[in-house]
Design a protein around this motif. Structure first.
Motif, PDB file in Angstrom:
ATOM      1  N   TYR A   1       0.559  -1.656   0.030  1.00 27.45           N
ATOM      2  CA  TYR A   1      -0.265   0.128   0.278  1.00 27.45           C
ATOM      3  C   TYR A   1       0.680   1.182  -0.264  1.00 27.45           C
ATOM      4  CZ  TYR A   1      -4.624  -1.948   0.713  1.00 27.45           C
ATOM      5  OH  TYR A   1      -5.627  -3.017   0.489  1.00 27.45           O
ATOM      6  N   LEU A   2       1.834   1.225   0.383  1.00 25.20           N
ATOM      7  CA  LEU A   2       3.264   2.092   0.172  1.00 25.20           C
ATOM      8  C   LEU A   2       3.807   2.182  -1.221  1.00 25.20           C
ATOM      9  CD1 LEU A   2       4.437   2.070   4.189  1.00 25.20           C
ATOM     10  CD2 LEU A   2       2.674   3.467   3.293  1.00 25.20           C
ATOM     11  N   THR A   3       4.049   1.261  -1.441  1.00 25.76           N
ATOM     12  CA  THR A   3       5.485   1.662  -2.429  1.00 25.76           C
ATOM     13  C   THR A   3       4.684   1.482  -4.013  1.00 25.76           C
ATOM     14  OG1 THR A   3       4.824  -1.147  -2.285  1.00 25.76           O
ATOM     15  CG2 THR A   3       7.125   0.601  -1.116  1.00 25.76           C
ATOM     16  N   ASP A   4       2.685   1.231  -4.049  1.00 26.16           N
ATOM     17  CA  ASP A   4       1.969   0.695  -5.479  1.00 26.16           C
ATOM     18  C   ASP A   4       0.807   1.778  -4.966  1.00 26.16           C
ATOM     19  OD1 ASP A   4       2.233   0.238  -7.502  1.00 26.16           O
ATOM     20  OD2 ASP A   4       1.082  -1.851  -7.089  1.00 26.16           O
ATOM     21  N   ILE A   5       1.137   3.114  -5.061  1.00 24.24           N
ATOM     22  CA  ILE A   5      -0.172   3.749  -4.624  1.00 24.24           C
ATOM     23  C   ILE A   5      -0.984   4.492  -5.768  1.00 24.24           C
ATOM     24  CG2 ILE A   5      -0.600   5.872  -3.507  1.00 24.24           C
ATOM     25  CD1 ILE A   5       1.648   6.317  -1.864  1.00 24.24           C
ATOM     26  N   GLU A   6      -2.395   4.168  -5.474  1.00 27.62           N
ATOM     27  CA  GLU A   6      -2.980   4.558  -6.748  1.00 27.62           C
ATOM     28  C   GLU A   6      -2.799   5.798  -7.836  1.00 27.62           C
ATOM     29  OE1 GLU A   6      -7.923   4.063  -8.161  1.00 27.62           O
ATOM     30  OE2 GLU A   6      -7.410   4.023  -6.077  1.00 27.62           O
ATOM     31  N   PRO A   7      -2.633   5.713  -8.236  1.00 27.10           N
ATOM     32  CA  PRO A   7      -2.350   7.674  -8.851  1.00 27.10           C
ATOM     33  C   PRO A   7      -3.959   8.088  -9.164  1.00 27.10           C
ATOM     34  CG  PRO A   7      -1.899   5.895 -10.627  1.00 27.10           C
ATOM     35  CD  PRO A   7      -2.238   4.887  -9.806  1.00 27.10           C
ATOM     36  N   VAL A   8      -3.147   9.608  -8.740  1.00 27.34           N
ATOM     37  CA  VAL A   8      -5.021  10.699  -8.871  1.00 27.34           C
ATOM     38  C   VAL A   8      -4.276  10.792 -10.675  1.00 27.34           C
ATOM     39  CG1 VAL A   8      -6.053  12.489  -8.699  1.00 27.34           C
ATOM     40  CG2 VAL A   8      -5.502  10.266  -6.897  1.00 27.34           C
ATOM     41  N   ALA A   9      -5.114  11.272 -11.303  1.00 25.86           N
ATOM     42  CA  ALA A   9      -4.865  12.436 -12.995  1.00 25.86           C
ATOM     43  C   ALA A   9      -4.558  13.706 -12.817  1.00 25.86           C
ATOM     44  CB  ALA A   9      -5.517  11.658 -13.750  1.00 25.86           C
ATOM     45  N   ASN A  10      -3.666  13.998 -13.044  1.00 28.87           N
ATOM     46  CA  ASN A  10      -3.275  15.179 -12.516  1.00 28.87           C
ATOM     47  C   ASN A  10      -2.773  15.962 -13.707  1.00 28.87           C
ATOM     48  OD1 ASN A  10      -3.075  18.214 -11.530  1.00 28.87           O
ATOM     49  ND2 ASN A  10      -0.809  17.128 -10.043  1.00 28.87           N
ATOM     50  N   PRO A  11      -3.162  15.709 -14.440  1.00 24.84           N
ATOM     51  CA  PRO A  11      -2.485  16.792 -15.384  1.00 24.84           C
ATOM     52  C   PRO A  11      -2.692  17.943 -15.834  1.00 24.84           C
ATOM     53  CG  PRO A  11      -5.367  16.658 -16.938  1.00 24.84           C
ATOM     54  CD  PRO A  11      -4.832  15.315 -15.009  1.00 24.84           C
ATOM     55  N   PRO A  12      -1.810  19.468 -17.119  1.00 23.30           N
ATOM     56  CA  PRO A  12      -2.091  20.199 -16.364  1.00 23.30           C
ATOM     57  C   PRO A  12      -3.291  21.283 -16.610  1.00 23.30           C
ATOM     58  CG  PRO A  12      -0.266  20.203 -19.392  1.00 23.30           C
ATOM     59  CD  PRO A  12      -0.856  18.681 -18.183  1.00 23.30           C
ATOM     60  N   ARG A  13      -3.502  22.105 -16.013  1.00 24.62           N
ATOM     61  CA  ARG A  13      -4.968  23.478 -16.674  1.00 24.62           C
ATOM     62  C   ARG A  13      -4.645  24.841 -16.097  1.00 24.62           C
ATOM     63  NH1 ARG A  13      -8.826  19.621 -15.486  1.00 24.62           N
ATOM     64  NH2 ARG A  13      -8.218  17.534 -14.155  1.00 24.62           N
ATOM     65  N   HIS A  14      -5.181  24.910 -17.337  1.00 25.37           N
ATOM     66  CA  HIS A  14      -5.702  26.350 -17.372  1.00 25.37           C
ATOM     67  C   HIS A  14      -6.211  26.950 -17.019  1.00 25.37           C
ATOM     68  CE1 HIS A  14      -5.361  28.498 -21.439  1.00 25.37           C
ATOM     69  NE2 HIS A  14      -4.743  29.794 -20.698  1.00 25.37           N
ATOM     70  N   TRP A  15      -6.773  28.203 -16.874  1.00 23.89           N
ATOM     71  CA  TRP A  15      -7.607  28.904 -17.172  1.00 23.89           C
ATOM     72  C   TRP A  15      -7.321  30.175 -17.248  1.00 23.89           C
ATOM     73  CZ3 TRP A  15      -6.030  26.060 -13.147  1.00 23.89           C
ATOM     74  CH2 TRP A  15      -6.189  24.895 -12.630  1.00 23.89           C
ATOM     75  N   ALA A  16      -8.342  30.306 -18.728  1.00 23.13           N
ATOM     76  CA  ALA A  16      -7.578  31.747 -19.549  1.00 23.13           C
ATOM     77  C   ALA A  16      -8.268  32.734 -19.068  1.00 23.13           C
ATOM     78  CB  ALA A  16      -8.753  31.235 -21.112  1.00 23.13           C
ATOM     79  N   TRP A  17      -7.766  33.910 -19.020  1.00 24.20           N
ATOM     80  CA  TRP A  17      -8.709  35.485 -18.515  1.00 24.20           C
ATOM     81  C   TRP A  17      -9.674  35.734 -18.956  1.00 24.20           C
ATOM     82  CZ3 TRP A  17      -9.632  37.872 -14.363  1.00 24.20           C
ATOM     83  CH2 TRP A  17      -9.762  39.881 -14.396  1.00 24.20           C
ATOM     84  N   LYS A  18     -10.337  35.657 -20.506  1.00 19.55           N
ATOM     85  CA  LYS A  18     -10.894  35.586 -20.751  1.00 19.55           C
ATOM     86  C   LYS A  18     -12.512  35.221 -20.847  1.00 19.55           C
ATOM     87  CE  LYS A  18      -9.503  32.540 -25.360  1.00 19.55           C
ATOM     88  NZ  LYS A  18     -10.890  31.950 -24.774  1.00 19.55           N
ATOM     89  N   ASP A  19     -12.189  33.740 -20.139  1.00 19.26           N
ATOM     90  CA  ASP A  19     -13.149  33.163 -19.811  1.00 19.26           C
ATOM     91  C   ASP A  19     -13.399  33.347 -18.811  1.00 19.26           C
ATOM     92  OD1 ASP A  19     -13.208  31.637 -22.238  1.00 19.26           O
ATOM     93  OD2 ASP A  19     -11.710  29.492 -21.428  1.00 19.26           O
ATOM     94  N   MET A  20     -12.896  33.993 -17.408  1.00 15.52           N
ATOM     95  CA  MET A  20     -13.257  33.903 -15.486  1.00 15.52           C
ATOM     96  C   MET A  20     -13.591  35.310 -16.060  1.00 15.52           C
ATOM     97  SD  MET A  20      -9.769  32.719 -13.884  1.00 15.52           S
ATOM     98  CE  MET A  20      -8.462  33.334 -14.969  1.00 15.52           C
ATOM     99  N   ALA A  21     -13.074  36.519 -16.867  1.00 18.14           N
ATOM    100  CA  ALA A  21     -13.880  37.376 -16.599  1.00 18.14           C
ATOM    101  C   ALA A  21     -15.044  37.582 -16.710  1.00 18.14           C
ATOM    102  CB  ALA A  21     -12.975  38.681 -18.005  1.00 18.14           C
ATOM    103  N   PRO A  22     -15.759  36.999 -17.059  1.00 18.52           N
ATOM    104  CA  PRO A  22     -17.446  37.132 -17.411  1.00 18.52           C
ATOM    105  C   PRO A  22     -17.987  37.216 -15.947  1.00 18.52           C
ATOM    106  CG  PRO A  22     -16.685  36.389 -19.317  1.00 18.52           C
ATOM    107  CD  PRO A  22     -15.428  36.910 -18.323  1.00 18.52           C
ATOM    108  N   TYR A  23     -16.958  36.398 -15.523  1.00 20.82           N
ATOM    109  CA  TYR A  23     -18.079  35.955 -13.870  1.00 20.82           C
ATOM    110  C   TYR A  23     -17.516  36.490 -12.339  1.00 20.82           C
ATOM    111  CZ  TYR A  23     -19.443  31.500 -16.670  1.00 20.82           C
ATOM    112  OH  TYR A  23     -19.392  30.603 -17.707  1.00 20.82           O
ATOM    113  N   LEU A  24     -16.347  37.704 -12.779  1.00 17.92           N
ATOM    114  CA  LEU A  24     -15.918  38.850 -11.571  1.00 17.92           C
ATOM    115  C   LEU A  24     -16.896  39.822 -11.851  1.00 17.92           C
ATOM    116  CD1 LEU A  24     -12.226  37.414 -12.271  1.00 17.92           C
ATOM    117  CD2 LEU A  24     -13.675  37.112 -10.388  1.00 17.92           C
TER     118      LEU A  24
END
Length: 372
Positions: A199-222
């Motif tokens: 359980y210590l050496t063969d840990i189940e991986p969690v997918a962690n791809p790079p993430r990108h938050w574009a300002w043009k997509d966030m700005a309408p909610y601010l």
């Protein structure tokens, strides 16, 4: 030769020492001067970069907080950084210019965009624009260095990824017998568990791809424009959530990022007191002006300033000017959730909550602002 050792009162038994790192303002003008210097000098190890060093970082490890390093990166048009990878997590944002980030995939980033570089993934940056590209990088490398657990490498030019290694096993037969899917586990009479080493050496991986938050997509909610606070679709604080962090509510495994602020004409916070939390907070102001009261000290800030705005468990409050404000806040909140150490007090006199270990704060949609 073995080092000398001694004995002392256990840290858990000693009186709590009120020795937080002091808040620190890095003015826009100082950042711009450093950018100009980096543009004029020869890159070091392929990087035009400089980290902000707090006066308390006296151990030779550059950092703005005990956990977090904030690095200013610059690339001239056409320049690119060498491919690198390490066991630290990066949270990055563009100050000016634009470029392309290569980390597993390639994506273009612009001003105020935020993205992540997950641990042990090959990353390089390429200025594909016509002006210098300047970005900030927030890293947990200081924490790893201070614990002796930091690892990184620079790879040959053009490297896009390191081939995934096959599952490591002494023999195929042993690999089939000893892994996390068939490891022994026992529930004891006290409801405590015993688990095999697998359980210590063969840990189940969690997918962690790079993430990108574009300002043009966030700005309408601010709330950026006058009257925006009347729009129910807009909130004055949003978490940039990465599903790989699960209940830790992070942007990376160590840090969260939020975009927040208020529209022009919004009355500032009227209270005289602030709130406190164990996680250390760093604000990068992208719009407006105002001041913060941190541990009783007034700190005036404006757009373009970087502020270590909340050392752990120091009372703080923020007061924006007539233009409102927009701010990117980075905290080591997910790290404390993982450690079970995240204490929070929204108002003086309120109970101190141990977030993640007990029921949390109800009724607030932002610091000291109740939901309608």
């Amino acid at each position: 030769m073995m080092p000398d050792f001694g004995f002392a009162t256990p840290s858990t038994a000693a009186a709590v020492a009120d020795l937080p790192w002091a808040p620190l303002l890095v003015p826009k003008e100082a950042i711009e001067r450093e950018v100009d210097r980096l543009l004029d000098e020869t890159p070091v190890a392929g990087l035009r970069a400089a980290s902000v060093v707090h006066p308390r970082a006296t151990d030779g490890i550059p950092s703005l907080t005990p956990v977090t390093e904030v690095t200013i990166h610059v690339l001239k048009p056409g320049e690119r950084t060498p491919p690198r990878r390490g066991n630290h997590a990066l949270l990055e944002t563009t100050i000016s210019g634009e470029g392309t980030v290569h980390v597993g995939t390639a994506f273009r980033v612009e001003r105020h965009d935020v993205w992540t570089v997950p641990p042990m993934q090959v990353c390089s940056h390429h200025n594909t624009g016509r002006t210098p590209w300047v970005w900030l990088s927030y890293s947990n490398a200081p924490l790893l260095r201070r614990s002796g657990g930091y690892w990184a490498e620079t790879l040959p030019a053009g490297t896009l990824a390191v081939p995934r290694k096959p599952a490591v096993s002494v023999t195929g037969d042993l690999g089939a017998r000893y892994n996390r899917l068939n490891a022994p586990a026992h529930r004891l009479a006290t409801a405590a568990d015993l688990r095999g080493y697998e359980y210590l050496t063969d840990i189940e991986p969690v997918a962690n791809p790079p993430r990108h938050w574009a300002w043009k997509d966030m700005a309408p909610y601010l709330p950026i424009h006058a009257g925006d606070n009347n729009d129910p679709a807009k909130r004055n604080i949003w978490l940039l959530y990465n599903p790989a962090t699960e209940r830790r509510q992070g942007t990376t495994p160590v840090h969260f990022a939020t975009y927040g602020g208020a529209a022009p004409g919004t009355p500032p916070y009227a209270g005289a007191r602030g709130h406190v939390h164990i996680s250390a907070s760093i604000n990068y102001h992208i719009r407006g002006y105002g001041h913060s009261i941190v541990g009783g000290e007034r700190i005036d800030w404006k757009a373009g300033d970087l502020l270590f705005s909340a050392p752990g468990w120091v009372e703080h409050a923020h007061y924006h000017g007539a233009e409102g404000w927009t701010v990117l806040t980075v905290q080591d909140h997910p790290l404390h959730i993982a450690m079970g150490s995240l204490l929070w007090q929204e108002n003086p006199g309120d109970p101190i909550l141990s977030l993640g270990n007990e029921d949390g704060q109800k009724g607030y949609v932002s610091p000291r602002q109740t939901g309608a």
